[in-house]
Each structure stands twice: as structure tokens, then as C-alpha cells.
Design a protein around this motif. Structure first.
Motif, PDB file in Angstrom:
ATOM      1  N   MET A 101      41.553  45.894  40.719  1.00  0.00           N
ATOM      2  CA  MET A 101      40.415  45.125  41.229  1.00  0.00           C
ATOM      3  C   MET A 101      39.219  45.254  40.281  1.00  0.00           C
ATOM      4  O   MET A 101      38.512  44.285  40.019  1.00  0.00           O
TER       5      MET A 101
ATOM      6  N   TYR B 172      35.581  43.157  39.702  1.00  0.00           N
ATOM      7  CA  TYR B 172      34.908  43.507  40.955  1.00  0.00           C
ATOM      8  C   TYR B 172      34.281  44.893  40.831  1.00  0.00           C
ATOM      9  O   TYR B 172      34.955  45.863  40.495  1.00  0.00           O
TER      10      TYR B 172
ATOM     11  N   ARG C 189      41.251  45.537  50.684  1.00  0.00           N
ATOM     12  CA  ARG C 189      42.608  45.660  50.110  1.00  0.00           C
ATOM     13  C   ARG C 189      43.605  44.802  50.886  1.00  0.00           C
ATOM     14  O   ARG C 189      44.501  44.184  50.305  1.00  0.00           O
TER      15      ARG C 189
ATOM     16  N   ILE D  50      43.939  41.108  49.873  1.00  0.00           N
ATOM     17  CA  ILE D  50      44.399  40.765  48.530  1.00  0.00           C
ATOM     18  C   ILE D  50      45.756  40.062  48.605  1.00  0.00           C
ATOM     19  O   ILE D  50      46.654  40.500  49.331  1.00  0.00           O
TER      20      ILE D  50
END
Length: 217
Positions: free
Chosen positions: A156, A161, A170, A173
Motif C-alpha cells: 500500500m 498511500y 485492508r 482492497i
């Protein structure tokens, strides 16, 4: 299924050496096809663990001959994380060619195996409401000693990010997992291959480039 081979790694070295000589690389000794692929360069000095020197490729299928030719140079010379590779570095280099296969949509961010699967993640950055994505090849997590959560979190960050990573984020995603075949060749092995199959070691400006010799020094 097409698999990564010695000849593909040789072609990447041929392409890089030819960049320094100004010549055309020898014709590839493998069949063409259309597959996602990556070229990774690493550098090892004084017996140390090889360190990343450049890695670029494509997650979309493309012709592997032109793909390896393009990405051999792009990863060596235009990976923005590193300065361009110089000819004097050749004896320290190793090249890994990867062909990606078996794309699957994972059921969640934990639905993959370390050492077996590469990952493509896609998610919406909650701070800027923009889409972000990034990928790791299958060997990255196992090489770094990461588990599932650490792999996802660092991926990430690789995607750009920089906010707080929460369990809720999470779970949002989208994860695509894939596998790969790969072949790794050190420059010394490349020199041995060229001597055996072409009768002479690689040369730059008329000077043979072998382990221990650094052009320009």
C-alpha cells in the motif's frame, strides 16, 4: 505454458551490453509469444547479498521478445528509484527474467501464499479519493521475510498511500494474485554462455568484459 529460460536472461544481458557497444544484440534464442513479464537487475559486491538495481515490467500480455528487449533497458537505465546502470557495473550484475501466469481474484487480502503468489492490489485512497495500485512479484515477500499483513501494508505504501492503515481499509482492497516462472543468471554465467556458444567473451570498445574487470577504470 511458456516458462522463463536461460536464453531469455542471456537476451537481456545481450541487450544491455549492446546498449554500451552501440551494436544490435544477437537474435534471441527462444520463441516469441504474448505474456506479462518483468526484468529485474540486482548488484552484488564483495560477496554481499545482491541488492535491487532496477525492476520494471508489465502486468499485461505483450510480445516477449520485444518486451524483454525494452524492459531490459528500461529497468537498467530508467527505473527512477536508481541511477542508470553503468558499463563498469556489468561484472557485479545478475538478471532475473519473470513470466507471469495464473491470474486469479483473491477472496481477501489474506487469500494468497507467501513465496507462491505475486500480488496486484487496487484500492481507493480515503484521504484523496483516488485509486491506487501496486504489485509485488512472488519472490518479494519471502525474500524480505514478510508475512501477509506486512506485505500488504508495504505494498500500500508502494502504491503511494501514506495515511493510517487500518483493518477496515485492508478489507476493502481488491487483490489479484498470480504466479510466475523465473530464471536468474549472474554476469559470470552469461560470459560463460557467450564463450561456449559464440566462441568469445563479450567486449565493449574492443575490451573483453569479464568478472573482476571494470570498463572505464
Amino acid at each position: 505454458m511458456v516458462v522463463a529460460t536461460e536464453e531469455m536472461a542471456v537476451y537481456c544481458f545481450d541487450t544491455l551490453v549492446s546498449h554500451f557497444t552501440g551494436d544490435q544484440p544477437p537474435a534471441p534464442a527462444f520463441e516469441d509469444g504474448n505474456h506479462p513479464l518483468f526484468v529485474t537487475w540486482k548488484k552484488a559486491t564483495n560477496g554481499s547479498e545482491p541488492r535491487l538495481r532496477g525492476c520494471i515490467g508489465t502486468l499485461e500480455p505483450r510480445q516477449i521478445v520485444s518486451g524483454f528487449k525494452d524492459y531490459a533497458l528500461t529497468s537498467a537505465l530508467r527505473d527512477r528509484r536508481f541511477p542508470p546502470i553503468q558499463s563498469k557495473e556489468l561484472p557485479t550484475l545478475e538478471c532475473t527474467v519473470s513470466i507471469l501466469t495464473d491470474y486469479e481474484t483473491a477472496e481477501g487480502y489474506l487469500d494468497w501464499e507467501v513465496g507462491k503468489h505475486g500480488l496486484i492490489i487496487e484500492f481507493t485512497d480515503p484521504d484523496y479519493n483516488i485509486r491506487r495500485s501496486a504489485t509485488y512479484l512472488p519472490e518479494v515477500a519471502s525474500h524480505e521475510g514478510w508475512g501477509h499483513v506486512e506485505t500488504i501494508d508495504t505494498l500500500m505504501k508502494k502504491a503511494g498511500y501514506h495515511g493510517t492503515i487500518t483493518e477496515s481499509l485492508r478489507k476493502k482492497i481488491r487483490v489479484t494474485r498470480y504466479q510466475s516462472t523465473l530464471y536468474t543468471m549472474h554476469y559470470g554465467e552469461y560470459v560463460a554462455y557467450v564463450k561456449k556458444n559464440r566462441g568469445a567473451a563479450p567486449a565493449i570498445n574492443g575490451v573483453t568484459v569479464v568478472n573482476g574487470f571494470k570498463p572505464g577504470h
